[in-house]
Write a protein that holds these residues in place. Structure first.
Motif, PDB file in Angstrom:
ATOM      1  N   ILE A 135       0.858  -1.177   0.000  1.00 24.74           N
ATOM      2  CA  ILE A 135       0.000   0.000   0.000  1.00 24.74           C
ATOM      3  C   ILE A 135       0.895   1.229   0.000  1.00 24.74           C
ATOM      4  CG2 ILE A 135      -1.845   1.221   1.210  1.00 24.74           C
ATOM      5  CD1 ILE A 135      -2.787  -1.490   2.265  1.00 24.74           C
ATOM      6  N   VAL A 136       1.195   1.702  -1.159  1.00 24.45           N
ATOM      7  CA  VAL A 136       1.962   2.898  -1.533  1.00 24.45           C
ATOM      8  C   VAL A 136       3.466   2.657  -1.670  1.00 24.45           C
ATOM      9  CG1 VAL A 136       2.416   5.346  -1.121  1.00 24.45           C
ATOM     10  CG2 VAL A 136       0.164   4.400  -0.577  1.00 24.45           C
ATOM     11  N   PRO A 137       4.257   2.462  -0.595  1.00 27.85           N
ATOM     12  CA  PRO A 137       5.707   2.419  -0.818  1.00 27.85           C
ATOM     13  C   PRO A 137       6.179   1.083  -1.378  1.00 27.85           C
ATOM     14  CG  PRO A 137       5.171   3.113   1.441  1.00 27.85           C
ATOM     15  CD  PRO A 137       3.934   2.527   0.842  1.00 27.85           C
ATOM     16  N   PRO A 138       7.133   1.095  -2.322  1.00 30.57           N
ATOM     17  CA  PRO A 138       7.745  -0.142  -2.804  1.00 30.57           C
ATOM     18  C   PRO A 138       8.780  -0.636  -1.780  1.00 30.57           C
ATOM     19  CG  PRO A 138       8.795   1.745  -3.822  1.00 30.57           C
ATOM     20  CD  PRO A 138       7.700   2.281  -2.950  1.00 30.57           C
ATOM     21  N   PRO A 139       9.399  -1.801  -2.041  1.00 26.50           N
ATOM     22  CA  PRO A 139       9.266  -2.683  -3.196  1.00 26.50           C
ATOM     23  C   PRO A 139       8.040  -3.577  -3.090  1.00 26.50           C
ATOM     24  CG  PRO A 139      10.848  -3.604  -1.658  1.00 26.50           C
ATOM     25  CD  PRO A 139      10.445  -2.267  -1.096  1.00 26.50           C
ATOM     26  N   ALA A 140       7.535  -4.008  -4.245  1.00 24.55           N
ATOM     27  CA  ALA A 140       6.357  -4.872  -4.247  1.00 24.55           C
ATOM     28  C   ALA A 140       6.142  -5.495  -5.610  1.00 24.55           C
ATOM     29  CB  ALA A 140       5.117  -4.082  -3.851  1.00 24.55           C
ATOM     30  N   THR A 141       5.496  -6.661  -5.608  1.00 26.54           N
ATOM     31  CA  THR A 141       5.023  -7.260  -6.843  1.00 26.54           C
ATOM     32  C   THR A 141       3.982  -6.354  -7.478  1.00 26.54           C
ATOM     33  OG1 THR A 141       5.280  -9.407  -5.727  1.00 26.54           O
ATOM     34  CG2 THR A 141       4.103  -9.377  -7.837  1.00 26.54           C
ATOM     35  N   THR A 142       3.045  -5.879  -6.639  1.00 24.73           N
ATOM     36  CA  THR A 142       2.039  -4.904  -7.067  1.00 24.73           C
ATOM     37  C   THR A 142       2.037  -3.745  -6.082  1.00 24.73           C
ATOM     38  OG1 THR A 142       0.602  -6.613  -8.024  1.00 24.73           O
ATOM     39  CG2 THR A 142      -0.401  -4.490  -7.542  1.00 24.73           C
ATOM     40  N   GLU A 304      -1.736 -18.963  -8.791  1.00 24.77           N
ATOM     41  CA  GLU A 304      -2.171 -19.848  -9.872  1.00 24.77           C
ATOM     42  C   GLU A 304      -1.348 -19.647 -11.148  1.00 24.77           C
ATOM     43  OE1 GLU A 304      -6.344 -19.271 -10.450  1.00 24.77           O
ATOM     44  OE2 GLU A 304      -6.870 -20.010  -8.447  1.00 24.77           O
ATOM     45  N   GLY A 305      -0.354 -18.746 -11.105  1.00 26.46           N
ATOM     46  CA  GLY A 305       0.497 -18.514 -12.258  1.00 26.46           C
ATOM     47  C   GLY A 305      -0.028 -17.506 -13.251  1.00 26.46           C
ATOM     48  N   LYS A 306      -1.048 -16.763 -12.887  1.00 28.11           N
ATOM     49  CA  LYS A 306      -1.629 -15.792 -13.810  1.00 28.11           C
ATOM     50  C   LYS A 306      -0.831 -14.490 -13.818  1.00 28.11           C
ATOM     51  CE  LYS A 306      -6.305 -17.631 -13.248  1.00 28.11           C
ATOM     52  NZ  LYS A 306      -7.688 -17.348 -12.747  1.00 28.11           N
ATOM     53  N   SER A 307      -0.999 -13.706 -14.876  1.00 24.69           N
ATOM     54  CA  SER A 307      -0.374 -12.393 -14.991  1.00 24.69           C
ATOM     55  C   SER A 307      -1.267 -11.364 -14.305  1.00 24.69           C
ATOM     56  CB  SER A 307      -0.177 -12.027 -16.460  1.00 24.69           C
ATOM     57  OG  SER A 307       0.518 -10.799 -16.578  1.00 24.69           O
ATOM     58  N   ILE A 308      -0.676 -10.542 -13.438  1.00 23.15           N
ATOM     59  CA  ILE A 308      -1.430  -9.572 -12.639  1.00 23.15           C
ATOM     60  C   ILE A 308      -0.838  -8.183 -12.843  1.00 23.15           C
ATOM     61  CG2 ILE A 308      -2.002 -11.344 -10.930  1.00 23.15           C
ATOM     62  CD1 ILE A 308       0.121 -10.022  -9.098  1.00 23.15           C
ATOM     63  N   PRO A 309      -1.501  -7.125 -12.377  1.00 22.09           N
ATOM     64  CA  PRO A 309      -0.954  -5.770 -12.544  1.00 22.09           C
ATOM     65  C   PRO A 309       0.303  -5.549 -11.696  1.00 22.09           C
ATOM     66  CG  PRO A 309      -3.325  -5.718 -12.091  1.00 22.09           C
ATOM     67  CD  PRO A 309      -2.865  -7.110 -11.822  1.00 22.09           C
ATOM     68  N   GLN A 310       1.223  -4.761 -12.248  1.00 23.22           N
ATOM     69  CA  GLN A 310       2.370  -4.305 -11.466  1.00 23.22           C
ATOM     70  C   GLN A 310       2.004  -3.144 -10.552  1.00 23.22           C
ATOM     71  OE1 GLN A 310       4.754  -3.868 -15.182  1.00 23.22           O
ATOM     72  NE2 GLN A 310       6.471  -4.466 -13.881  1.00 23.22           N
ATOM     73  N   TYR A 351      -2.154  -1.071 -14.114  1.00 22.82           N
ATOM     74  CA  TYR A 351      -1.048  -0.777 -15.018  1.00 22.82           C
ATOM     75  C   TYR A 351      -0.042  -1.935 -15.019  1.00 22.82           C
ATOM     76  CZ  TYR A 351      -2.723   3.999 -14.110  1.00 22.82           C
ATOM     77  OH  TYR A 351      -3.494   5.116 -13.953  1.00 22.82           O
ATOM     78  N   GLY A 352       0.579  -2.162 -16.207  1.00 29.74           N
ATOM     79  CA  GLY A 352       1.661  -3.133 -16.315  1.00 29.74           C
ATOM     80  C   GLY A 352       1.211  -4.566 -16.114  1.00 29.74           C
ATOM     81  N   ASN A 353       2.108  -5.489 -16.349  1.00 29.89           N
ATOM     82  CA  ASN A 353       1.854  -6.917 -16.133  1.00 29.89           C
ATOM     83  C   ASN A 353       3.067  -7.562 -15.496  1.00 29.89           C
ATOM     84  OD1 ASN A 353      -0.194  -6.382 -18.468  1.00 29.89           O
ATOM     85  ND2 ASN A 353      -0.703  -8.449 -17.757  1.00 29.89           N
ATOM     86  N   ILE A 354       2.820  -8.506 -14.595  1.00 30.50           N
ATOM     87  CA  ILE A 354       3.894  -9.265 -13.967  1.00 30.50           C
ATOM     88  C   ILE A 354       3.327 -10.622 -13.568  1.00 30.50           C
ATOM     89  CG2 ILE A 354       3.430  -8.343 -11.648  1.00 30.50           C
ATOM     90  CD1 ILE A 354       6.514  -8.361 -11.198  1.00 30.50           C
ATOM     91  N   CYS A 355       4.162 -11.650 -13.622  1.00 32.01           N
ATOM     92  CA  CYS A 355       3.756 -12.976 -13.151  1.00 32.01           C
ATOM     93  C   CYS A 355       4.990 -13.642 -12.544  1.00 32.01           C
ATOM     94  CB  CYS A 355       3.139 -13.815 -14.264  1.00 32.01           C
ATOM     95  SG  CYS A 355       4.285 -14.305 -15.568  1.00 32.01           S
ATOM     96  N   PHE A 356       4.845 -14.880 -12.092  1.00 35.35           N
ATOM     97  CA  PHE A 356       5.945 -15.546 -11.394  1.00 35.35           C
ATOM     98  C   PHE A 356       7.211 -15.589 -12.238  1.00 35.35           C
ATOM     99  CE2 PHE A 356       8.242 -19.523 -10.410  1.00 35.35           C
ATOM    100  CZ  PHE A 356       8.616 -19.243  -9.098  1.00 35.35           C
ATOM    101  N   ASP A 357       7.094 -15.883 -13.533  1.00 41.11           N
ATOM    102  CA  ASP A 357       8.271 -15.983 -14.392  1.00 41.11           C
ATOM    103  C   ASP A 357       8.968 -14.643 -14.610  1.00 41.11           C
ATOM    104  OD1 ASP A 357       8.145 -18.726 -14.739  1.00 41.11           O
ATOM    105  OD2 ASP A 357       6.848 -18.582 -16.501  1.00 41.11           O
ATOM    106  N   THR A 358       8.247 -13.538 -14.431  1.00 46.93           N
ATOM    107  CA  THR A 358       8.841 -12.215 -14.632  1.00 46.93           C
ATOM    108  C   THR A 358       8.947 -11.449 -13.313  1.00 46.93           C
ATOM    109  OG1 THR A 358       6.670 -11.248 -15.139  1.00 46.93           O
ATOM    110  CG2 THR A 358       7.962 -12.074 -16.997  1.00 46.93           C
ATOM    111  N   ARG A 359       9.008 -12.186 -12.208  1.00 41.25           N
ATOM    112  CA  ARG A 359       8.960 -11.564 -10.874  1.00 41.25           C
ATOM    113  C   ARG A 359      10.141 -10.640 -10.594  1.00 41.25           C
ATOM    114  NH1 ARG A 359      10.352 -16.751 -10.752  1.00 41.25           N
ATOM    115  NH2 ARG A 359      12.126 -17.495  -9.519  1.00 41.25           N
TER     116      ARG A 359
END
Length: 372
Positions: A135-142, A304-310, A351-359
């Motif tokens: 929630i606001v500050p990084p670092p984070a997957t989303t 589940e391996g899906k692509s989610i927002p960054q 915005y953006g896309n990220i998943c386990f393979d591009t973590r």
């Protein structure tokens, strides 16, 4: 360096982006494209618990509502859910996140107290393949943020209109800020920019409470009242402004013609707005149960391996007597909002896309959709 997104074997790859060594993620600010919900899935993490933990900074209503949204999403998706309360203790939060890494929890959402000191622990969780929503500050997957300047401006515009219409263009104003947290500072810059256009306005206090909760607002306002007993306008986060209201009432200095306004759409603020004659006139909704539900869904998708927002914006909405009913309906049932693309778009932008393979492409810079 310029970021270029490209498709390769149905996965997201990054060309020309500057990735620091050692799993540091994306450290150079980039402009993220719109989230692509049709992006192909990738591998699911292996060996992680189907569990979502909310590492919560304190018990203010804004965060409690975020937790309710997270819990509802976890229940809908079959994830175990728990809360780790840090009670405004940054050292305890670091310990809690360390425990999450040790027990191989699959997903966590965190509201950081001291982002720099917490960052190394979060990087370890991300490196282990778990979902980290911040929630606001990084670092984070989303990263969850709001367009902070716009959020502050929406509140300041409401206050300025009130000052012109009801206070004859003159007001003594208190700003209860969070300028020490760089990610929230733009909202207070917007307030100052707007109030500066009113010649009759004097900002008599511009100060950050020691803690972002009712007690912090209460104690700060008690101190301000010793030097400035007559205040017309108070702006800040709902939780601290509610504390300031308690101090004003205790001192016999609360008046029906005052303008107290906050950000977050907390339930107690909504109750005050609905009262007749309350000094509390406005709250800018950052509907936390709705973004909490969305982050819980993203956590389940990640496992589940899906692509989610960054990254994701929670869009500011000025609550008024005409829309509070709809707002209360939506925040009470965030699952229905998330399932309806039109209603969801009124609150969230992704915005953006990220998943386990591009973590490794996790966000590790102060992301904002307003950055230029």
């Amino acid at each position: 360096m310029k970021l270029r997104l490209c498709a390769l074997a149905s996965l997201l790859c990054l060309a020309g982006a500057s990735l620091a060594a050692g799993g540091e993620g994306l450290t150079t600010p980039v402009k993220l494209p719109a989230y692509d919900a049709a992006r192909a899935a990738c591998r699911a993490p292996i060996g992680l618990q189907k569990k979502l933990v909310f590492v919560q900074d304190n018990r203010r209503e804004f965060m409690q509502a975020a937790g309710r949204g997270l819990e509802a999403a976890a229940r809908a998706r079959g994830l175990d859910y728990s809360v780790a309360f840090a009670n405004n203790d940054p050292a305890l939060m670091i310990k809690q996140v360390g425990g999450i890494a040790t027990d191989k929890t699959g997903a966590m959402v965190v509201a950081p107290i001291d982002p720099p000191s917490l960052a190394p622990a979060l990087k370890k969780v991300i490196g282990a393949g778990a979902y980290v929503g911040a929630i606001v500050p990084p670092p984070a997957t989303t990263v969850l943020n709001a367009p902070q300047y716009l959020t502050g401006k929406v509140l300041a515009d409401a206050a300025a209109n009130y000052i012109r219409a009801r206070l004859g263009g003159k007001a003594k104003v208190v700003l209860l800020t969070h300028d020490g947290l760089q990610f929230l500072a733009p909202r207070f810059t917007a307030m100052r920019d707007t109030l500066r256009t009113l010649p009759g306005v004097t900002i008599v206090a511009d100060i950050s409470p020691a803690t972002v909760d009712k007690d912090g607002g209460y104690r700060t306002m008690k101190t301000i009242l010793l030097a400035q007993p007559n205040i017309d306008v108070v702006l800040g986060a709902d939780t601290v402004v509610l504390g300031a209201l308690a101090a004003l009432r205790e001192a016999g200095k609360a008046r029906p013609d005052q303008f107290l306004g906050g950000i977050d759409g907390e339930q107690e603020a909504v109750v005050e707005i609905k009262k007749g004659g309350s000094p509390y006139k406005a709250s800018i909704s950052l509907a936390s149960s709705i973004f909490g539900y969305a982050m819980g869904q993203h956590a389940a998708d990640w496992l589940e391996g899906k692509s989610i927002p960054q990254a994701m914006d929670i869009l500011p909405m000025a609550l008024t007597s005409s829309n509070i009913g709809d707002y209360e309906r939506d925040t009470a049932n965030p699952g229905a909002v998330y399932a309806d693309p039109v209603r969801r778009a009124a609150y969230l932008k992704m915005y953006g896309n990220i998943c386990f393979d591009t973590r490794d492409n996790y966000i590790n810079f102060p992301w904002s959709s307003e950055a230029r």
